[in-house]
Design a protein around this motif. Structure first.
Motif, mmCIF file in Angstrom:
data_model
loop_
_atom_site.group_PDB
_atom_site.id
_atom_site.type_symbol
_atom_site.label_atom_id
_atom_site.label_comp_id
_atom_site.label_asym_id
_atom_site.label_seq_id
_atom_site.Cartn_x
_atom_site.Cartn_y
_atom_site.Cartn_z
ATOM 1 N N ALA A 194 0.845 -1.211 0.000
ATOM 2 C CA ALA A 194 0.000 0.000 0.000
ATOM 3 C C ALA A 194 0.876 1.255 0.000
ATOM 4 O O ALA A 194 0.592 2.220 -0.714
ATOM 5 N N LEU A 195 1.953 1.225 0.769
ATOM 6 C CA LEU A 195 2.844 2.391 0.844
ATOM 7 C C LEU A 195 3.596 2.586 -0.471
ATOM 8 O O LEU A 195 3.763 3.719 -0.952
ATOM 9 N N THR A 197 2.591 1.606 -3.440
ATOM 10 C CA THR A 197 1.607 2.044 -4.439
ATOM 11 C C THR A 197 1.379 3.549 -4.312
ATOM 12 O O THR A 197 1.339 4.274 -5.310
ATOM 13 N N ALA A 198 1.228 3.996 -3.073
ATOM 14 C CA ALA A 198 1.027 5.441 -2.850
ATOM 15 C C ALA A 198 2.219 6.227 -3.387
ATOM 16 O O ALA A 198 2.062 7.258 -4.042
ATOM 17 N N ARG A 201 2.190 6.374 -7.133
ATOM 18 C CA ARG A 201 1.099 7.239 -7.608
ATOM 19 C C ARG A 201 1.508 8.707 -7.630
ATOM 20 O O ARG A 201 1.048 9.474 -8.473
ATOM 21 N N ARG A 262 4.630 14.116 0.528
ATOM 22 C CA ARG A 262 3.703 13.804 -0.561
ATOM 23 C C ARG A 262 3.326 12.319 -0.540
ATOM 24 O O ARG A 262 2.166 11.941 -0.663
ATOM 25 N N MET A 263 4.329 11.476 -0.336
ATOM 26 C CA MET A 263 4.077 10.031 -0.306
ATOM 27 C C MET A 263 3.208 9.653 0.888
ATOM 28 O O MET A 263 2.247 8.883 0.763
ATOM 29 N N THR A 264 3.520 10.216 2.047
ATOM 30 C CA THR A 264 2.756 9.879 3.242
ATOM 31 C C THR A 264 1.312 10.355 3.121
ATOM 32 O O THR A 264 0.372 9.648 3.485
ATOM 33 N N GLU A 266 -0.398 10.730 0.396
ATOM 34 C CA GLU A 266 -1.105 9.843 -0.544
ATOM 35 C C GLU A 266 -1.452 8.516 0.132
ATOM 36 O O GLU A 266 -2.534 7.961 -0.082
ATOM 37 N N ALA A 267 -0.542 8.001 0.966
ATOM 38 C CA ALA A 267 -0.807 6.741 1.673
ATOM 39 C C ALA A 267 -1.966 6.923 2.654
ATOM 40 O O ALA A 267 -2.791 6.010 2.816
ATOM 41 N N ARG A 269 -4.437 8.957 2.335
ATOM 42 C CA ARG A 269 -5.659 9.196 1.563
ATOM 43 C C ARG A 269 -6.328 7.875 1.175
ATOM 44 O O ARG A 269 -7.557 7.831 1.028
ATOM 45 N N ALA A 270 -5.554 6.826 1.010
ATOM 46 C CA ALA A 270 -6.063 5.554 0.469
ATOM 47 C C ALA A 270 -7.220 5.019 1.306
ATOM 48 O O ALA A 270 -7.180 5.057 2.529
#
Ligand code: ZN
Length: 271
Positions: A194-195, A197-198, A201, A262-264, A266-267, A269-270
């Motif tokens: 999941a991390l 993928t985020a 993305r 940014r990555m965190t 997005e993670a 938000r999932a």
């Protein structure tokens, strides 16, 4: 009248916390070993940022060797959903290091995330946590003590089944691509995958690399208690200034901090 209105409007817009500015500020104070006055000052600063961002703030106090006390500062963002994600960063450094990358960088990212959570619209409840007393070379403890207290709290509150993961941000202030680390045999769908993928993305280069042993950051204590966790941090280049006086604010790379945030985000938000 227009001038008054303008002044009111400007005052009402909160100044967004900037990860680089926060990390530079905290590490410019000098070393902040566990249970020191400077560690406490870093915790107070992050607590203020969390409160200003509208998070519910709790302080979990715990004992460190020598009878002194440290703490975890926890900022809670509630959602209608029952799952939980924790993002944590240790506030302490070793006694000889200003701890810019290790780990004012992680604190900076927490500070930048806090006021953005509402806009992120997280898919699970979020706890942002500035942990204390992580540095085992200083405390002499086999465990990262803040993370141990926090992982125990998650279990005591019966949140274990709700926890998707606890992510430790540790040394995210330079040297990309980052490594995502955990002690498991392969990426788990709801944790490492999941991390990753985020990250992909939002175009943040990250690779998962298995921990050599039980892990060297706050994710360790979660995993040892059977709770899913991982660390986002420095990549293949390592951190030559770790636990060293050269871990200074001038080495922080603003771009790295933006990518980690940014990555965190997005993670979180999932769904
Ligand atoms: Zn660290």
């Amino acid at each position: 009248m227009i001038a008054t209105l303008l002044a009111v409007t400007v005052a009402a817009v909160p100044v967004p916390a900037d990860a680089h500015r926060v990390a530079v500020k905290i590490s410019s104070w000098g070393p902040r070993p566990a249970a020191s006055e400077r560690e406490r000052r870093a915790h107070l600063l992050i607590g203020r940022v969390f409160r200003r961002a509208g998070l519910r703030v709790g302080v979990q106090d715990f004992r460190v060797p020598g009878g002194r006390r440290s703490r975890n500062v926890i900022g809670v963002f509630d959602t209608p959903r029952s799952c939980l994600r924790i993002v944590m960063a240790h506030a302490d450094s070793t006694a000889n290091a200003p701890g810019a990358n290790d780990n004012a960088s992680g604190l900076g990212v927490l500070a930048e995330l806090a006021p953005r959570l509402k806009a992120i619209d997280p898919g699970c409840d979020v706890w942002l946590v500035a942990t204390g007393a992580e540095e085992r070379v200083y405390t002499g403890s086999p465990d990262h003590l803040g993370a141990l207290a926090l992982a125990r709290l998650v279990k005591e509150r019966d949140l274990a089944s709700r926890l998707r993961y606890a992510l430790s941000l540790d040394e995210v202030g330079r040297d990309r691509p980052f490594w995502l680390r955990s002690p498991v045999s392969g990426p788990r769908p709801r944790v490492e995958s999941a991390l990753l993928t985020a990250a992909s993305r939002v175009g943040v280069p990250v690779s998962w690399v298995r921990d050599e042993s039980t892990g060297n950051s706050d994710h360790r204590e979660f995993e040892l208690l059977g709770l899913p966790a991982a660390k986002l941090g420095v990549g293949a280049g390592g951190e030559p200034c770790r636990h060293n006086p050269c871990d200074r604010p001038s080495r922080l790379d603003p771009k790295s901090l933006v990518l980690a945030r940014r990555m965190t985000a997005e993670a979180l938000r999932a769904r």
